[in-house]
Design an enzyme around this catalytic site. Structure first.
Site, PDB file in Angstrom:
ATOM      1  N   THR A  44      82.918  12.963  18.944  1.00  0.00           N
ATOM      2  CA  THR A  44      81.785  12.194  18.409  1.00  0.00           C
ATOM      3  C   THR A  44      81.778  10.785  18.977  1.00  0.00           C
ATOM      4  O   THR A  44      80.726  10.248  19.334  1.00  0.00           O
ATOM      5  CB  THR A  44      81.864  12.141  16.872  1.00  0.00           C
ATOM      6  OG1 THR A  44      81.825  13.465  16.350  1.00  0.00           O
ATOM      7  CG2 THR A  44      80.704  11.337  16.290  1.00  0.00           C
ATOM      8  N   HIS A  47      80.334  10.895  22.383  1.00  0.00           N
ATOM      9  CA  HIS A  47      78.869  10.967  22.345  1.00  0.00           C
ATOM     10  C   HIS A  47      78.275   9.562  22.170  1.00  0.00           C
ATOM     11  O   HIS A  47      77.295   9.203  22.837  1.00  0.00           O
ATOM     12  CB  HIS A  47      78.410  11.857  21.184  1.00  0.00           C
ATOM     13  CG  HIS A  47      78.627  13.322  21.408  1.00  0.00           C
ATOM     14  ND1 HIS A  47      78.085  14.002  22.484  1.00  0.00           N
ATOM     15  CD2 HIS A  47      79.294  14.240  20.683  1.00  0.00           C
ATOM     16  CE1 HIS A  47      78.435  15.278  22.413  1.00  0.00           C
ATOM     17  NE2 HIS A  47      79.176  15.446  21.341  1.00  0.00           N
TER      18      HIS A  47
END
Length: 346
Positions: A44, A47
């Protein structure tokens, strides 16, 4: 303690992060201030670093990112009991409402109002973080703190791998990212007969093999079915763990499951992903979506496995000082890394 601290932040839309100096947060009623020792970079976080479409839609700047960490309690807010200053801790990364039906029924992992640490509120890539006391997880001080730094991700792997009984079963794991690799180790430790891990990245497949996978397959070159005979797989896999978020991997898994098989899905698929639902229906498959960890049962199980001898250290491939965070994200972006640790202790 200084009133200011260093923090790794997403200051504005676009690729990259910045190291900034910001005020140390103050713990309020029912909250705890944690001094960070080690953090780990999650998919995450990558990202957010790369600022992909998901980040553009979900992240509001400025934001301190990060949700995988280990530290020690620096200060207790008013009303906090059962915890002590100096205690080694990590934290459940989902802040829930405690009021909705799922929370009141003991299923907080499904709370509709969840706020993610380092996603919807300031995170742990800083010298200090404040979280609710109910989210603080006391940690056995004998466990390697580099391993504890990625307990959040290890929890995802544990929740997925233990969703269904794997004792004596043949397990297919699609996706050899860090969570898929840890899931392979967990399945083997908990009695799976065979654990087959697939990916298209040979580096990560080699890591899965080191962590205990009985077979690793690069699906860009080889067919999964060709390994059935060697592992005495007759009808198909009993349990499937989808970790990649790749639609073709999910479709392949459905086809390779035996009738009555069980699948746990952790990988996040694109909205236009398509699967053959008729195959799911006619094969009588059980499909379970996985989000986060069981709060807090998963934490007890994952800590017990490490205390019982599960060795997660081979998955750590890089270590950097927090000021060299760009090098850590560069390593992640190459695809040739496991867990990347950032050190905040010096």
């Amino acid at each position: 303690m200084s009133d200011m601290m260093k923090a790794i932040m997403k200051m504005k839309p676009g690729k990259g992060l910045e190291l900034r100096e910001v005020p140390v947060p103050k713990p309020g009623l029912g909250e705890v201030l944690i001094k960070i020792r080690k953090t780990a970079i999650c998919g995450t976080d990558l990202h957010i670093y790369n600022w992909d479409p998901w980040s553009e839609k979900n992240i509001r700047t400025p934001l301190i990112i990060g949700h995988e960490y280990v530290g020690e309690i620096a200060e207790l807010g008013a009303g906090v009991t059962g915890l002590t200053v100096g205690e080694r801790v990590s934290g459940e990364g989902h802040i829930v409402c405690h009021q909705c039906r799922n929370c009141r029924a003991g299923n907080s992992q499904w709370c509709k109002h969840t706020k993610g640490v380092g996603v919807n509120r300031d995170g742990a890539f800083a010298e200090y973080i404040v979280i609710p006391a109910s989210n603080v997880i006391p940690i056995n001080p004998e466990i390697d703190e580099d391993v504890v730094a990625f307990f959040d991700a290890y929890g995802n792997a544990t929740h997925t791998a233990l969703m269904f009984d794997v004792v004596g079963e043949d397990v297919l794991i699609t996706g050899a990212g860090a969570i898929g690799v840890m899931a392979a180790a967990i399945c083997r430790r908990n009695g799976a007969r065979s654990v087959v891990v697939t990916d298209v990245n040979d580096y990560r497949l080699a890591l899965a093999k080191r962590m205990g996978a009985t077979e690793v397959i690069n699906v860009a070159r080889d067919r999964i079915e060709d390994t059935f005979a060697a592992h005495k797989i007759v009808e198909g896999f009993d349990v499937g763990l989808e970790m990649s978020g790749n639609p073709s991997a999910l479709s392949s898994m459905i086809t390779l499951m035996r009738n009555g098989g069980k699948m746990a899905l952790l990988g996040i698929l694109s909205k236009d992903a398509q699967v053959d639902f008729n195959e799911i229906i006619f094969k009588g498959l059980t499909v379970q979506g996985i989000y986060g960890r069981r709060m807090y049962e998963t934490w007890y199980k994952m800590m017990a496995m490490v205390e019982g001898g599960l060795d997660l250290t081979p998955i750590i491939t890089h270590r950097f000082h927090y000021s060299d965070f760009d090098k850590g994200f560069e390593a992640m972006n190459t695809g040739r890394s496991g867990k990347v640790i950032l050190d905040w202790t010096y």
